[in-house]
Scaffold this active site. Structure first.
Site, PDB file in Angstrom:
ATOM      1  N   GLU A   3      42.050  45.218  50.999  1.00  0.00           N
ATOM      2  CA  GLU A   3      41.588  45.107  49.609  1.00  0.00           C
ATOM      3  C   GLU A   3      40.257  44.351  49.617  1.00  0.00           C
ATOM      4  O   GLU A   3      40.163  43.255  50.167  1.00  0.00           O
ATOM      5  CB  GLU A   3      42.639  44.357  48.781  1.00  0.00           C
ATOM      6  CG  GLU A   3      42.199  44.126  47.361  1.00  0.00           C
ATOM      7  CD  GLU A   3      43.347  44.300  46.363  1.00  0.00           C
ATOM      8  OE1 GLU A   3      44.439  44.744  46.741  1.00  0.00           O
ATOM      9  OE2 GLU A   3      43.105  43.995  45.184  1.00  0.00           O
ATOM     10  N   ARG A   4      39.255  44.978  49.024  1.00  0.00           N
ATOM     11  CA  ARG A   4      37.912  44.392  48.977  1.00  0.00           C
ATOM     12  C   ARG A   4      37.351  44.125  50.376  1.00  0.00           C
ATOM     13  O   ARG A   4      36.605  43.173  50.590  1.00  0.00           O
ATOM     14  CB  ARG A   4      37.882  43.103  48.157  1.00  0.00           C
ATOM     15  CG  ARG A   4      38.583  43.198  46.818  1.00  0.00           C
ATOM     16  CD  ARG A   4      37.983  44.249  45.929  1.00  0.00           C
ATOM     17  NE  ARG A   4      38.720  44.384  44.679  1.00  0.00           N
ATOM     18  CZ  ARG A   4      38.435  45.302  43.766  1.00  0.00           C
ATOM     19  NH1 ARG A   4      37.463  46.171  43.953  1.00  0.00           N
ATOM     20  NH2 ARG A   4      39.116  45.366  42.656  1.00  0.00           N
ATOM     21  N   ASN A  62      48.175  40.711  47.030  1.00  0.00           N
ATOM     22  CA  ASN A  62      48.977  41.767  46.398  1.00  0.00           C
ATOM     23  C   ASN A  62      49.897  42.248  47.514  1.00  0.00           C
ATOM     24  O   ASN A  62      49.623  43.222  48.194  1.00  0.00           O
ATOM     25  CB  ASN A  62      48.084  42.909  45.891  1.00  0.00           C
ATOM     26  CG  ASN A  62      47.151  42.417  44.804  1.00  0.00           C
ATOM     27  OD1 ASN A  62      47.552  41.665  43.919  1.00  0.00           O
ATOM     28  ND2 ASN A  62      45.890  42.813  44.872  1.00  0.00           N
ATOM     29  N   LYS A  78      50.733  35.103  44.865  1.00  0.00           N
ATOM     30  CA  LYS A  78      50.091  35.540  43.627  1.00  0.00           C
ATOM     31  C   LYS A  78      51.243  35.968  42.720  1.00  0.00           C
ATOM     32  O   LYS A  78      51.920  36.960  43.000  1.00  0.00           O
ATOM     33  CB  LYS A  78      49.159  36.712  43.931  1.00  0.00           C
ATOM     34  CG  LYS A  78      48.583  37.393  42.705  1.00  0.00           C
ATOM     35  CD  LYS A  78      47.547  38.451  43.119  1.00  0.00           C
ATOM     36  CE  LYS A  78      46.979  39.190  41.940  1.00  0.00           C
ATOM     37  NZ  LYS A  78      45.922  40.148  42.322  1.00  0.00           N
ATOM     38  N   GLU A 111      47.905  40.142  37.309  1.00  0.00           N
ATOM     39  CA  GLU A 111      47.525  41.525  37.588  1.00  0.00           C
ATOM     40  C   GLU A 111      48.724  42.374  38.021  1.00  0.00           C
ATOM     41  O   GLU A 111      48.666  43.109  39.005  1.00  0.00           O
ATOM     42  CB  GLU A 111      46.432  41.576  38.659  1.00  0.00           C
ATOM     43  CG  GLU A 111      45.171  40.876  38.221  1.00  0.00           C
ATOM     44  CD  GLU A 111      44.003  41.033  39.199  1.00  0.00           C
ATOM     45  OE1 GLU A 111      42.876  41.171  38.702  1.00  0.00           O
ATOM     46  OE2 GLU A 111      44.207  41.024  40.410  1.00  0.00           O
ATOM     47  N   LYS A 159      40.516  29.537  42.315  1.00  0.00           N
ATOM     48  CA  LYS A 159      39.220  30.164  42.629  1.00  0.00           C
ATOM     49  C   LYS A 159      38.095  29.267  42.141  1.00  0.00           C
ATOM     50  O   LYS A 159      38.261  28.540  41.148  1.00  0.00           O
ATOM     51  CB  LYS A 159      39.108  31.527  41.957  1.00  0.00           C
ATOM     52  CG  LYS A 159      39.981  32.591  42.600  1.00  0.00           C
ATOM     53  CD  LYS A 159      39.682  33.979  42.036  1.00  0.00           C
ATOM     54  CE  LYS A 159      40.600  35.012  42.679  1.00  0.00           C
ATOM     55  NZ  LYS A 159      40.366  36.384  42.204  1.00  0.00           N
ATOM     56  N   ASP A 169      36.304  35.089  37.982  1.00  0.00           N
ATOM     57  CA  ASP A 169      36.667  35.800  39.213  1.00  0.00           C
ATOM     58  C   ASP A 169      35.501  35.996  40.172  1.00  0.00           C
ATOM     59  O   ASP A 169      34.915  37.084  40.198  1.00  0.00           O
ATOM     60  CB  ASP A 169      37.260  37.180  38.846  1.00  0.00           C
ATOM     61  CG  ASP A 169      37.917  37.851  40.028  1.00  0.00           C
ATOM     62  OD1 ASP A 169      38.045  37.201  41.075  1.00  0.00           O
ATOM     63  OD2 ASP A 169      38.310  39.018  39.901  1.00  0.00           O
ATOM     64  N   GLU A 226      39.623  28.094  46.389  1.00  0.00           N
ATOM     65  CA  GLU A 226      39.627  29.419  47.030  1.00  0.00           C
ATOM     66  C   GLU A 226      38.235  30.011  46.862  1.00  0.00           C
ATOM     67  O   GLU A 226      37.759  30.185  45.741  1.00  0.00           O
ATOM     68  CB  GLU A 226      40.677  30.336  46.367  1.00  0.00           C
ATOM     69  CG  GLU A 226      40.678  31.744  46.930  1.00  0.00           C
ATOM     70  CD  GLU A 226      41.751  32.660  46.303  1.00  0.00           C
ATOM     71  OE1 GLU A 226      42.891  32.208  46.085  1.00  0.00           O
ATOM     72  OE2 GLU A 226      41.434  33.831  46.036  1.00  0.00           O
ATOM     73  N   GLU A 250      32.846  40.876  47.356  1.00  0.00           N
ATOM     74  CA  GLU A 250      33.336  41.816  46.346  1.00  0.00           C
ATOM     75  C   GLU A 250      32.342  41.987  45.203  1.00  0.00           C
ATOM     76  O   GLU A 250      32.074  43.099  44.759  1.00  0.00           O
ATOM     77  CB  GLU A 250      34.682  41.332  45.790  1.00  0.00           C
ATOM     78  CG  GLU A 250      35.164  42.163  44.616  1.00  0.00           C
ATOM     79  CD  GLU A 250      36.508  41.713  44.049  1.00  0.00           C
ATOM     80  OE1 GLU A 250      37.129  40.794  44.608  1.00  0.00           O
ATOM     81  OE2 GLU A 250      36.938  42.306  43.044  1.00  0.00           O
ATOM     82  N   HIS A 275      30.483  39.556  35.049  1.00  0.00           N
ATOM     83  CA  HIS A 275      31.438  40.665  35.030  1.00  0.00           C
ATOM     84  C   HIS A 275      30.941  41.903  34.284  1.00  0.00           C
ATOM     85  O   HIS A 275      31.633  42.440  33.417  1.00  0.00           O
ATOM     86  CB  HIS A 275      32.775  40.210  34.440  1.00  0.00           C
ATOM     87  CG  HIS A 275      33.927  40.688  35.282  1.00  0.00           C
ATOM     88  ND1 HIS A 275      34.058  42.001  35.681  1.00  0.00           N
ATOM     89  CD2 HIS A 275      34.992  40.025  35.818  1.00  0.00           C
ATOM     90  CE1 HIS A 275      35.145  42.122  36.418  1.00  0.00           C
ATOM     91  NE2 HIS A 275      35.721  40.943  36.538  1.00  0.00           N
ATOM     92  N   TRP A 281      39.004  43.364  30.372  1.00  0.00           N
ATOM     93  CA  TRP A 281      38.590  43.843  31.688  1.00  0.00           C
ATOM     94  C   TRP A 281      37.310  44.663  31.587  1.00  0.00           C
ATOM     95  O   TRP A 281      36.894  45.242  32.568  1.00  0.00           O
ATOM     96  CB  TRP A 281      39.711  44.689  32.333  1.00  0.00           C
ATOM     97  CG  TRP A 281      40.813  43.856  32.903  1.00  0.00           C
ATOM     98  CD1 TRP A 281      40.868  42.496  32.925  1.00  0.00           C
ATOM     99  CD2 TRP A 281      42.006  44.312  33.543  1.00  0.00           C
ATOM    100  NE1 TRP A 281      42.021  42.079  33.531  1.00  0.00           N
ATOM    101  CE2 TRP A 281      42.746  43.164  33.925  1.00  0.00           C
ATOM    102  CE3 TRP A 281      42.532  45.577  33.835  1.00  0.00           C
ATOM    103  CZ2 TRP A 281      43.977  43.253  34.584  1.00  0.00           C
ATOM    104  CZ3 TRP A 281      43.757  45.656  34.481  1.00  0.00           C
ATOM    105  CH2 TRP A 281      44.465  44.505  34.851  1.00  0.00           C
TER     106      TRP A 281
HETATM  107  C1  GCU Z   1      40.101  40.291  41.935  1.00  0.00           C
HETATM  108  C2  GCU Z   1      40.038  41.465  42.849  1.00  0.00           C
HETATM  109  C3  GCU Z   1      41.401  41.979  43.191  1.00  0.00           C
HETATM  110  C4  GCU Z   1      42.259  40.832  43.723  1.00  0.00           C
HETATM  111  C5  GCU Z   1      42.261  39.705  42.724  1.00  0.00           C
HETATM  112  C6  GCU Z   1      42.967  38.480  43.224  1.00  0.00           C
HETATM  113  O1  GCU Z   1      40.554  40.686  40.674  1.00  0.00           O
HETATM  114  O2  GCU Z   1      39.281  42.478  42.266  1.00  0.00           O
HETATM  115  O3  GCU Z   1      41.261  42.980  44.158  1.00  0.00           O
HETATM  116  O4  GCU Z   1      43.541  41.262  43.966  1.00  0.00           O
HETATM  117  O5  GCU Z   1      40.949  39.316  42.437  1.00  0.00           O
HETATM  118  O6  GCU Z   1      42.276  37.566  43.653  1.00  0.00           O
HETATM  119  O7  GCU Z   1      44.176  38.395  43.183  1.00  0.00           O
END
Ligand code: GCU
Length: 692
Positions: A143-144, A190, A267, A271, A339, A344, A366, A372, A515, A538
């Site tokens: 991811e990313r 995730n 997490k 999301e 973060k 973000d 973090e 990204e 963003h 978003w």
């Molecule tokens: C951002 C990112 C996601 C990631 C999320 C996170 O939104 O785009 O890909 O999962 O951060 O840090 O949990």
């Protein structure tokens, strides 16, 4: 017979030719670890251990000091040395732990290889845990990730451990140790419940066995609903006794595979990820249940504050709203992972107001090493300056000087554990990070995690010398001491690196804009992007709020009042237009297009000027790079040059897209002294920036 001879000659000529090309090529795989010894050293130590053997070997293999020197490794208690810190001297490396000796070795080598003197000095780590978060999935994707597939997980989901795997993990571990990183989370936040199954834990064990040799602890991201997903339970409610028991058993099993396992990263309720709120429980209920299971084994829980329950209209306020009421309710082996910014990982955000505010709970920063939101592995953007700005931000929570760095490293608050995490940018690409310059973020993260007072200037200086200087082959001929190289390579590259983040902010989101990417790729411009059905918070228009009256997000006391989450004097400073730093202007204020800036320009003209400046800055970076050809091997030179071409084009698209879109509201001309747009808006609005 003759033919055979000719063939042989042709063949050997080709081989020689290929070798010659190769001599002038570097693929970047060796990172900042290219130097070899040019002199002999004798190491003595009264004890032995696997880590000390590595330390000895590393010192011998990289020694560039006086030929025939002797160095003593001495492990003895010294109260001034903390944790895995060390003391270096000309002929001695002292530490309380074996790992401290290894870190001391790397410091000695770094000094030799960058031309700095070695004098008696103690160095202690700012954070006890310095951790990479890999967002790697069990199917090998990341991811990313912008540097190929995962180094830990295979695309075909095969769990067999190959020799190649082991070699790569060993190289990875060594690189981390060389900059003081001592933890790796092996999978995506995730997360997949698969990670906690026997088959996967078996592979985790193999990875941990390699990482451990270099003092790196293994951690896992886990899915909160694992008890129901793989445990056959009807619920994952953290207060349910079967669920509690399931986690206790699971943790025990994990430690049977990895005895020095570090802990879980979670997490939850963010999301779409499951979490304790699904059962009307709090983050504290969820985190504490896991913390209790880990406690007997010495494990920790890193519970992420990246949540946004849309109770509040302003997404920037949500993490603070959710977590502040829970301050003091977490077990001492829970660390809240926050973060750097409240939204973000944007090109520029003020620091998250949770730093310094949560005073009865351990908090860790973090950072995102993978780019990204900063041009992926295509743009040259040195992230260290962004992190330096963040770490040095004063929260004022305990008076002046309560910087984020000091509020998280134990200087201001008594934290049982201190830690910092960086979302890794590492993949299977030969150069590990996609862009050669992206290696510098990995390097900078490690160096800052070890010493959060280091300057980006110093980090860049070290990294350039280690990464680009010709490898020393003879004593007294060390390339970094070459005046020509310093003046015509080191200085310009450093300048480029130190200015690069500001350039990116200018051409993407100047003056506190944030963003405004199109779609989920987070690469190209998209202030217009608002497809039907997507949550409003978003979409970019939610963040920039451009209308005929002006632009910017009103977070003042007249708006969402996000300013009140900051301690005085920041609260008033951000709230007041006169004192709000211009870098955060549109983050906190909605202003008329005619608002007069400090420069004397109107806000509209200033926005135009900033975007234009950003594009010019990248062109300048590219121009500078082109003067550096004589100093760089062809392979890396061309690789970087090609990316700079793309970066220039992308910066232009950002400027053209944003200016022409905002112009529809400002109804003002783009000032004459600014380069007029090249790409039509309609074209950019249709462009697909997704990476293929
Ligand atoms: C951002 C990112 C996601 C990631 C999320 C996170 O939104 O785009 O890909 O999962 O951060 O840090 O949990």
């Amino acid at each position: 017979m003759m033919n055979k001879k000719i063939l042989l000659m042709v063949f050997s000529t080709i081989i020689l030719f290929l070798l010659a090309i190769n001599l002038n090529a570097e693929d970047g795989h060796k990172l900042w670890l290219r130097n070899k010894n040019i002199a002999n050293v004798k190491v003595s130590c009264s004890v032995t251990s696997p880590i000390l053997s590595i330390a000895k070997l590393e010192l011998e293999n990289g020694w560039q000091g006086k030929d025939g020197s002797s160095v003593l490794f001495s492990i003895k208690k010294n109260k001034l040395i903390k944790g895995d810190g060390y003391k270096i001297a000309l002929n001695e490396i002292q530490a309380n732990t074996d790992l401290g000796i290894l870190y001391g070795v790397y410091e000695v080598l770094r000094r030799q290889q960058t031309g700095r003197i070695i004098k008696d000095e103690i160095s202690n780590p700012s954070y006890e845990r310095r951790i990479l978060n890999h967002w790697d999935n069990p199917d090998g994707t990341i991811e990313r990730g912008y540097a190929g597939l995962s180094i830990f997980w295979h695309m075909d989901k095969s769990l067999e451990v190959t020799e190649n795997d082991k070699k790569l993990w060993q190289e990875y571990a060594l690189a981390n140790a060389s900059i003081g990183i001592n933890g790796s989370v092996l999978d995506n936040v995730n997360s997949s419940p698969l990670m906690l199954t026997k088959e996967y834990l078996q592979r985790v064990k193999s990875i941990a066995e390699v990482l451990r040799q270099y003092g790196i602890r293994t951690y896992l991201s886990v899915k909160f609903s694992s008890p129901s997903l793989i445990g056959g339970l009807k619920t994952s409610d953290p207060l349910n006794s079967d669920v509690i028991k399931w986690w206790q058993e699971k943790v025990k099993e994990v430690y049977s595979f990895v005895p020095d396992f570090g802990g879980f990263l979670i997490k939850a309720n963010s999301e779409g990820q499951p979490g304790p709120q699904d059962y009307n429980r709090t983050h504290a209920d969820g985190a504490n249940m896991l913390a209790d299971a880990l406690k007997p084994f010495g494990g920790i829980v890193m519970w992420r504050a990246f949540v946004y329950n849309p109770n509040d209209k302003d997404r920037a306020k949500q993490a603070y709203n959710e977590f502040m009421p829970l301050d003091g309710q977490f077990r001492d082996n829970v660390i809240i992972q926050v973060k750097n910014g409240p939204v973000d990982f944007q090109p520029r955000e003020p620091f998250s107001p949770l730093f310094g505010a949560m005073q009865k709970t351990s908090v860790m920063p973090e950072l995102q090493i993978t780019q990204e939101y900063l041009g992926h592995s295509t743009h040259l953007v040195f992230l260290s300056t962004m992190w330096e700005e963040f770490l040095n931000s004063d929260t004022f929570q305990k008076g002046k000087g309560s910087t984020v760095a000091r509020c998280t490293d134990g200087s201001v608050f008594n934290q049982k554990y201190t830690a910092i995490a960086g979302v890794a940018n590492i993949g299977l690409d030969t150069n590990w990070c996609g862009h050669h310059f992206a290696q510098s973020h990995w390097y900078a993260f490690g160096r800052l995690a070890w010493n959060n007072k280091l300057t980006s200037e110093k980090i860049a200086d070290e990294w350039i010398k280690l990464t680009f200087a010709k490898v020393a082959t003879e004593k007294n001929k060390t390339p970094y001491s070459d005046k020509n190289w310093q003046k015509n390579f080191l200085a310009p590259v450093k300048k480029v690196m130190l200015e690069s983040r500001e350039a990116a902010v200018n051409y993407m989101m100047p003056l506190g804009l944030h963003h405004i990417f199109a779609g989920n790729h987070h690469y190209g411009p998209g202030p217009w992007y608002a497809p039907k059905g997507l949550r409003a918070d978003w979409t970019p228009p939610y963040y920039h709020k451009a209308d005929t009256l002006g632009i910017g997000f009103d977070r003042t006391s007249n708006g969402t009042d996000a300013v009140s989450q900051y301690h005085e004097p920041l609260h008033s400073q951000f709230n007041n237009l006169k004192t709000c730093p211009e870098i955060y202007l549109l983050w906190f204020h909605h202003l008329s297009w005619n608002y007069k800036m400090k420069s004397g320009r109107t806000l509209w003209d200033e926005i135009c000027y900033r975007y234009d400046l950003g594009v010019k800055q990248v062109r300048e970076i590219k121009k500078t790079w082109e003067t550096l050809k004589p100093f760089v091997d062809d392979e890396r030179f061309m690789h970087i040059e090609n990316r700079l071409i793309d970066q220039c084009a992308n910066a232009q698209m950002w400027k053209d897209g944003c200016l022409q879109y905002f112009q529809q509201f400002s109804k003002k001309p783009i000032p004459e002294n600014i380069e007029q747009p090249l790409y039509p808006l309609e074209e950019l609005m249709k462009k697909d920036f997704t990476r293929k």
